[in-house]
Write a protein that holds these residues in place. Structure first.
Motif, mmCIF file in Angstrom:
data_model
loop_
_atom_site.group_PDB
_atom_site.id
_atom_site.type_symbol
_atom_site.label_atom_id
_atom_site.label_comp_id
_atom_site.label_asym_id
_atom_site.label_seq_id
_atom_site.Cartn_x
_atom_site.Cartn_y
_atom_site.Cartn_z
ATOM 1 N N ILE A 66 0.556 -1.425 0.238
ATOM 2 C CA ILE A 66 0.267 0.041 -0.034
ATOM 3 C C ILE A 66 1.268 1.196 -0.078
ATOM 4 O O ILE A 66 1.936 1.935 0.773
ATOM 5 C CB ILE A 66 -0.495 -0.306 1.040
ATOM 6 C CG1 ILE A 66 -2.164 -1.331 1.082
ATOM 7 C CG2 ILE A 66 -1.866 1.204 1.018
ATOM 8 C CD1 ILE A 66 -2.882 -0.800 2.352
ATOM 9 N N ARG A 67 0.720 1.680 -1.396
ATOM 10 C CA ARG A 67 1.557 3.143 -1.276
ATOM 11 C C ARG A 67 1.004 4.100 -0.148
ATOM 12 O O ARG A 67 -0.318 4.846 0.017
ATOM 13 C CB ARG A 67 1.513 3.531 -2.783
ATOM 14 C CG ARG A 67 2.503 2.659 -3.368
ATOM 15 C CD ARG A 67 1.315 2.938 -5.506
ATOM 16 N NE ARG A 67 2.033 4.179 -5.196
ATOM 17 C CZ ARG A 67 3.134 4.907 -6.395
ATOM 18 N NH1 ARG A 67 3.994 3.875 -6.303
ATOM 19 N NH2 ARG A 67 2.607 6.068 -6.853
ATOM 20 N N ASP A 82 -6.184 4.354 -1.394
ATOM 21 C CA ASP A 82 -5.352 4.464 -2.581
ATOM 22 C C ASP A 82 -5.511 6.092 -2.448
ATOM 23 O O ASP A 82 -5.744 6.649 -3.529
ATOM 24 C CB ASP A 82 -6.627 3.988 -3.658
ATOM 25 C CG ASP A 82 -5.854 2.946 -4.626
ATOM 26 O OD1 ASP A 82 -4.489 2.698 -4.141
ATOM 27 O OD2 ASP A 82 -5.918 2.441 -5.707
ATOM 28 N N TRP A 83 -5.023 6.656 -1.429
ATOM 29 C CA TRP A 83 -4.639 7.485 -1.726
ATOM 30 C C TRP A 83 -2.854 8.841 -2.774
ATOM 31 O O TRP A 83 -3.530 9.446 -2.334
ATOM 32 C CB TRP A 83 -4.066 8.486 0.212
ATOM 33 C CG TRP A 83 -5.051 8.767 0.567
ATOM 34 C CD1 TRP A 83 -5.293 10.032 0.949
ATOM 35 C CD2 TRP A 83 -6.932 7.904 1.129
ATOM 36 N NE1 TRP A 83 -6.722 10.325 1.522
ATOM 37 C CE2 TRP A 83 -7.169 9.175 1.816
ATOM 38 C CE3 TRP A 83 -6.962 6.831 0.762
ATOM 39 C CZ2 TRP A 83 -8.296 8.527 2.395
ATOM 40 C CZ3 TRP A 83 -8.578 6.686 1.658
ATOM 41 C CH2 TRP A 83 -9.123 7.473 1.806
ATOM 42 N N PRO A 122 -12.745 -2.025 -4.870
ATOM 43 C CA PRO A 122 -11.911 -1.990 -5.516
ATOM 44 C C PRO A 122 -12.491 -2.123 -6.631
ATOM 45 O O PRO A 122 -12.033 -1.156 -7.806
ATOM 46 C CB PRO A 122 -10.323 -2.008 -4.875
ATOM 47 C CG PRO A 122 -9.987 -2.990 -3.357
ATOM 48 C CD PRO A 122 -12.136 -3.499 -3.642
ATOM 49 N N GLU A 156 -13.996 1.059 -9.837
ATOM 50 C CA GLU A 156 -13.348 0.994 -10.516
ATOM 51 C C GLU A 156 -13.761 1.704 -12.007
ATOM 52 O O GLU A 156 -13.089 2.888 -12.382
ATOM 53 C CB GLU A 156 -12.222 -0.290 -11.413
ATOM 54 C CG GLU A 156 -11.328 0.367 -12.395
ATOM 55 C CD GLU A 156 -9.974 -0.938 -12.414
ATOM 56 O OE1 GLU A 156 -9.208 -0.799 -13.673
ATOM 57 O OE2 GLU A 156 -11.016 -1.968 -12.284
ATOM 58 N N ARG A 183 -6.880 6.050 -10.151
ATOM 59 C CA ARG A 183 -7.715 5.657 -8.807
ATOM 60 C C ARG A 183 -7.232 6.444 -7.820
ATOM 61 O O ARG A 183 -6.365 7.354 -6.884
ATOM 62 C CB ARG A 183 -6.521 4.567 -8.829
ATOM 63 C CG ARG A 183 -6.943 2.846 -9.259
ATOM 64 C CD ARG A 183 -5.638 2.623 -9.898
ATOM 65 N NE ARG A 183 -5.127 1.678 -8.182
ATOM 66 C CZ ARG A 183 -4.418 0.934 -7.541
ATOM 67 N NH1 ARG A 183 -3.374 0.392 -8.525
ATOM 68 N NH2 ARG A 183 -3.472 0.207 -6.287
ATOM 69 N N LYS A 184 -8.618 6.653 -6.900
ATOM 70 C CA LYS A 184 -8.131 7.748 -5.378
ATOM 71 C C LYS A 184 -9.065 6.783 -4.145
ATOM 72 O O LYS A 184 -9.482 5.138 -4.792
ATOM 73 C CB LYS A 184 -9.146 8.252 -6.036
ATOM 74 C CG LYS A 184 -9.667 9.046 -6.798
ATOM 75 C CD LYS A 184 -7.935 9.968 -7.242
ATOM 76 C CE LYS A 184 -7.693 10.970 -7.872
ATOM 77 N NZ LYS A 184 -6.136 11.370 -7.619
ATOM 78 N N GLY A 185 -8.636 6.953 -2.653
ATOM 79 C CA GLY A 185 -9.180 6.791 -1.976
ATOM 80 C C GLY A 185 -10.042 6.520 -1.815
ATOM 81 O O GLY A 185 -11.108 7.837 -2.286
ATOM 82 N N ILE A 227 -10.747 2.551 1.127
ATOM 83 C CA ILE A 227 -10.641 1.578 0.361
ATOM 84 C C ILE A 227 -8.881 2.588 0.042
ATOM 85 O O ILE A 227 -8.830 3.670 -0.577
ATOM 86 C CB ILE A 227 -11.085 1.449 -0.727
ATOM 87 C CG1 ILE A 227 -12.005 0.543 -1.457
ATOM 88 C CG2 ILE A 227 -9.575 0.925 -2.011
ATOM 89 C CD1 ILE A 227 -12.934 1.049 -2.792
ATOM 90 N N ALA A 256 -1.857 6.762 -6.264
ATOM 91 C CA ALA A 256 -1.793 6.572 -7.358
ATOM 92 C C ALA A 256 -1.157 6.079 -8.020
ATOM 93 O O ALA A 256 -0.012 6.804 -8.173
ATOM 94 C CB ALA A 256 -3.633 7.105 -8.442
ATOM 95 N N THR A 292 -6.839 -4.703 3.166
ATOM 96 C CA THR A 292 -5.986 -4.258 1.244
ATOM 97 C C THR A 292 -4.649 -5.329 1.930
ATOM 98 O O THR A 292 -5.299 -6.231 1.431
ATOM 99 C CB THR A 292 -6.628 -3.212 0.974
ATOM 100 O OG1 THR A 292 -7.259 -1.590 1.240
ATOM 101 C CG2 THR A 292 -5.170 -3.162 0.089
#
Length: 477
Positions: A267-268, A319-320, A462, A466, A329-331, A317, A322, A356
């Protein structure tokens, strides 16, 4: 035996930390220095400004050596751990030709384009090793297969001409590789004057930061899992061979020579998400927490601990950040109703990260055909009893944390202990230097709730989101 000491360096994305540790794994003193904010000269560029990694390291060395009250002659060596997946371009004299590219920089993963002013290209570990020792050497275990022509079986530059040439890097512009736990060089007289370090102090090869952290957390057995809660969150297990083409994980070089780590998708900007929430929650809340003797995280945890598993249907989710090739892709946080409070949001953020990662972790261990009996958790997030229990409840196995959370520094110190003969092997060093603090046992009822939420809703979320996120991205850009 009188105490001998080791300097353990943890050079990260947000700060530089240095610990002085004895042969029993006890921290004698430590110091840190925050890094400057990243630069972004163009979209996709993420750079460390000026010579920030080296400048901050010098500052922290001076701080920690000023605090150290022992005899400098009893410091046996320095273990250097630094950020992985960055790219450095050096001039022939070893100074920077360009700002250091972060692991978040899209150029870090592009094919090398040769330029006359570039004398060498390497990871941050090679650059900092040169600044400390004057040597153009680096650990083999920080050369990644998508950036450099490394042979994952021999731990050296590939002898396959076609593969090597596909990276477009001239051989003379690569550093000499050495195994973790070997001496790369010695602190120069000039550096000793600048930092307070002893002149001729051995500088020892470690590995990439996640591998060093795994070693410093005690991950040396195949029936144990590991989670690193950092800016980038990853889960790992250890192995003995290079798995060349797995589907649900990738193979990383371990901090132990000729051993490997299998790492799931991560997870970034993982725990950065908590910093983000703290930043928007407001100064009034932070002041209230401080007035009652709490950190903001602990104050939020007081509210979140009374929230049921699953946060009353609030799903996140995480995903802060991308990927550069999937900017849509977003949170996402969804499922709000009138029940939800600050504590619900905080718990949902924690659960979203854990869920996740769990799905990625499960895919990895299922492919490997293993079922670890416990999970070691490292990083700032492991300081939270609430989060340790969430992981135990969600994964259904006990989670453990160690006495010292600066696991990367301990891992770096273990490499020095082996290189200088303080211990005869990595196993012996881990046994003597890594100490478990406590453990958390799964709550079976919560485990069932998390399994139900995941299998019936979260796992597919997720993918379900999408097309909507793609549509929103197109509409807003």
């Amino acid at each position: 035996m009188s105490d001998k000491f080791i300097v353990g360096v943890d050079s990260g994305s947000q700060s530089t930390k240095v610990f002085i540790i004895n042969q029993k794994g006890e921290v004698i003193c430590s110091a840190s220095e925050g890094l400057k904010p990243m630069m972004a000269r163009e979209p996709g560029y993420v750079e460390h400004p000026d010579d920030d990694l080296w400048d901050s390291l010098k500052i922290v060395f001076r701080k920690v050596m000023k605090e150290f009250k022992g005899d400098a002659k009893d410091i046996m060596g320095l273990g250097l751990c630094s950020i992985r997946c960055c790219r450095v371009f050096m001039k022939k004299d070893g100074t920077l030709a360009e700002p250091v590219m972060s692991w978040m920089d899209v150029r870090s993963y592009k094919k090398y384009e040769d330029q006359p002013e570039i004398g060498y290209t390497c990871p941050t570990s090679g650059y900092l090793t040169h600044r400390l020792t004057g040597e153009f050497k680096d650990t083999a275990a920080n050369a990644f297969q998508w950036q450099f022509p490394v042979d994952m079986d021999t731990w050296d530059w590939s002898k396959d001409d076609e593969y090597f040439n596909s990276f477009n890097i001239p051989k003379e512009k690569l550093l000499e590789l050495q195994m973790p736990g070997t001496i790369l060089g010695y602190v120069t007289e000039e550096v000793a004057k600048e930092t307070g370090l002893p002149v001729n102090l051995p500088v020892v090869a470690t590995a990439n930061d996640k591998a060093v952290e795994a070693l410093g957390s005690g991950l040396i057995e195949p029936n144990v899992g590991f989670i690193s809660l950092g800016t980038y969150i990853a889960s790992m297990v250890c192995g003995s061979k290079n798995e060349a083409a797995p589907s649900n994980f990738w193979t990383n070089l371990s901090c132990i020579p000729n051993k490997y780590l299998y790492e799931s998708n991560g997870i970034r900007r993982g725990m950065w998400l908590i910093s983000w929430y703290k930043g928007i929650i407001g100064e009034e809340y932070a002041a209230k927490a401080k007035s009652e003797g709490y950190s903001v995280e602990d104050y939020l945890a007081k509210e979140a601990v009374n929230v049921p598993a699953g946060s009353d249907g609030l799903l996140t989710i995480p995903d802060w950040l991308a990927p550069a090739d999937q900017l849509y892709r977003k949170g996402v946080i969804l499922g709000f109703d009138e029940r939800h409070t600050r504590g619900h949001i905080y718990r949902s953020l924690l659960e979203g990260i854990a869920l996740t990662l769990k799905n990625n972790y499960d895919a990895m261990i299922d492919e490997l055909g293993i079922k670890p009996e416990k999970i070691i958790i490292s990083g700032g997030g492991s300081n939270s009893d609430l989060y340790m229990q969430i992981f135990a409840d969600m994964y259904g196995v006990k989670t453990v944390r160690n006495e010292i959370n600066g696991a990367a520094a301990i891992g770096a110190a273990i490499c020095v202990a082996v290189a200088t003969g303080m211990y005869s092997s990595f196993d012996e060093a881990v046994k003597n230097m890594v100490k478990q603090k406590d453990e958390f046992i799964p709550n079976e009822e919560n485990h069932k709730i998390y399994n139900k939420i995941n299998s019936e809703a979260y796992r597919d979320l997720p993918k379900l989101m999408e097309e909507t996120l793609k549509t929103v991205y197109k509409a807003c850009n």
